[in-house]
Write an enzyme that holds these catalytic residues in place. Structure first.
Site, PDB file in Angstrom:
ATOM      1  CE1 TYR A 112      -0.452   2.900   3.771  1.00  0.00           C
ATOM      2  CE2 TYR A 112       0.757   0.444   4.645  1.00  0.00           C
ATOM      3  CZ  TYR A 112       0.411   2.252   4.421  1.00  0.00           C
ATOM      4  OH  TYR A 112       1.040   3.059   5.875  1.00  0.00           O
ATOM      5  CG  PHE A 204      -3.602  -1.200  10.127  1.00  0.00           C
ATOM      6  CD1 PHE A 204      -4.732  -2.496  10.082  1.00  0.00           C
ATOM      7  CD2 PHE A 204      -2.698  -2.021   9.376  1.00  0.00           C
ATOM      8  CE1 PHE A 204      -4.826  -3.625   9.532  1.00  0.00           C
ATOM      9  CE2 PHE A 204      -2.628  -2.638   8.512  1.00  0.00           C
ATOM     10  CZ  PHE A 204      -4.187  -4.112   8.790  1.00  0.00           C
ATOM     11  CG  ASP A 205       0.457   1.838   8.887  1.00  0.00           C
ATOM     12  OD1 ASP A 205      -0.149   1.558   8.677  1.00  0.00           O
ATOM     13  OD2 ASP A 205       1.284   1.735   8.012  1.00  0.00           O
ATOM     14  CB  THR A 206       2.361   0.879  15.078  1.00  0.00           C
ATOM     15  OG1 THR A 206       2.422   1.932  14.493  1.00  0.00           O
ATOM     16  CG2 THR A 206       3.598   0.833  16.702  1.00  0.00           C
TER      17      THR A 206
END
Length: 417
Positions: A112, A204-206
């Site tokens: 993404y 979300f990424d972390t």
């Protein structure tokens, strides 16, 4: 008929293999009210992939409940380009959009990037290659890694570095940049991790990266060229607040066992490296290095404590207290770092056994002091020299006992850290 994309050494992950004509890469562009930026983004990304990426690809626009003309622009682009698809979600959230697309995509590599394309697309190839070959499980663009070139204001730079320092201090993160909107993951890995990720927004990424690290996956970092978008709609204060709440929730989840880290490690964690050294166990080299590092830190702490205590007490008492304090810390550090044992189970027994090992070390150092004092009236320098030599002998004995007795009975999968 199937085609292997790349071949490589046996690293614990096989190279990507997909049916002919199926997309190898699915790049998700999460958007919310981006009707002006979406079209130039898709055209630029499509042109880059068509020219530079040698395998079939797909670009998926994930519309997060936009209220402007974003969805119409996305649908028009999907009619123009066969490789562009649209997914419309009724609720906002970058994490929600990524979960929805990644969990249903048929591509073996998922990626993404942000719609502003702040990251130079030249980094996309290095981001994807280690996942195709099986070398790595996740790949992230990093604005903080050595070699990255970044143009942005001091405020955002300060916030980004502070956030990543907080992650290192609270969650022991080893990756350098959690929030750069430029990431990729193997689909087989995503399938196992996504069900355990709770956040639907920017955290979300972390959460994904921390879970991947604790699971024993390999995270590949790519230094990127990145130019800040001055028109970014991200609310820094709200995002920072949500991130801090996410850190607290994730810390609690990992400590309480709500997230089955050990089970995920057994399913996904990479196997230990097989060291080709006759007579040396596969994990021995790593253990020796880590034990030595812990030993150096413990010895320094021991000498500092001994010198402080020696100013107002005798040598034997100072030696006893300093050795006891550092022995407890030494056992805890070696348990976690050298032998890779996590959780509280068995910690009490390990500390008890560590105290027995401590007793043997105390006997060596106290015996050295006693012998020294029977031979002469030593000064402080001679005392320290005798203690260092005795501690060296005690260190060798400590490693053998910790490896062969205290931490001997443990699953092999726990030895990776």
């Amino acid at each position: 008929m199937t085609t292997a994309i790349l071949s490589g050494a046996d690293t614990g992950r096989r190279p990507v293999i997909v049916p002919d004509g199926s997309p190898v890469l699915d790049v998700v562009i999460p958007v919310y009210n981006e009707e002006n930026d979406l079209e130039p983004c898709i055209r630029r990304l499509h042109a880059h992939l068509a020219e530079q990426f040698p395998y079939p690809f797909r670009i998926t626009v994930a519309d997060n409940a936009s209220t402007d003309g974003t969805l119409r622009v996305a649908e028009r682009l999907s009619r123009e380009f066969d490789a562009v698809e649209v997914r419309h979600l009724e609720e906002k959230g970058r994490g929600r959009a990524l979960r929805a697309v990644w969990s249903t995509s048929d591509a073996p590599v998922l990626a993404y990037m942000d719609v502003d394309l702040s990251t130079d697309l030249a980094a996309l190839g290095p981001l994807i290659a280690p996942l195709l070959s099986g070398h790595s499980d996740l790949a992230i663009g990093s604005r903080l890694a050595r070699g990255a070139r970044v143009v942005r204001g001091p405020k955002r730079e300060f916030i980004s570095r502070c956030y990543n320092l907080i992650l290192r201090g609270t969650l022991a993160a080893r990756f350098s940049d959690a929030q750069c909107g430029f990431k990729a993951i193997r689909a087989d890995v995503a399938e196992r991790l996504l069900p355990h990720i709770q956040d639907t927004g920017w955290f979300f990424d972390t959460e994904l990266l921390v879970l991947a690290q604790k699971t024993g996956l390999r995270i590949h970092e790519v230094p990127v060229d990145w130019v800040d978008d001055p028109d970014s709609s991200v609310n820094i204060i709200a995002t920072a607040t949500a991130d801090l709440k996410g850190i607290a929730r994730l810390t609690k989840a990992t400590l309480t066992g709500r997230i089955p880290i050990s089970g995920l490690r057994e399913q996904l964690g990479r196997a230990p490296i097989q060291v080709q050294a006759p007579g040396v166990a596969p994990s021995l080299v790593r253990q020796l290095v880590r034990f030595a590092a812990v030993g150096v830190a413990s010895t320094v702490a021991y000498l500092v404590l001994f010198l402080l205590l020696r100013t107002f007490t005798g040598a034997q008492v100072a030696n006893l207290v300093a050795l006891l304090v550092t022995a407890i810390g030494n056992t805890a550090l070696n348990r976690r770092l050298t032998f890779g044992i996590r959780g509280r189970e068995g910690a009490g027994l390990h500390q008890f056994q560590g105290l027995i090992v401590f007793g043997l070390g105390l006997a060596l150092t106290s015996g050295a002091l006693a012998l020294l004092h029977t031979m002469t009236a030593p000064g402080l320098a001679l005392e320290i020299t005798a203690l260092v030599l005795a501690n060296l002998a005690a260190t060798v004995l400590r490693f053998l006992l910790l490896r062969g007795w205290v931490f001997r009975r443990r699953p092999a999968t726990e030895m990776e850290s």
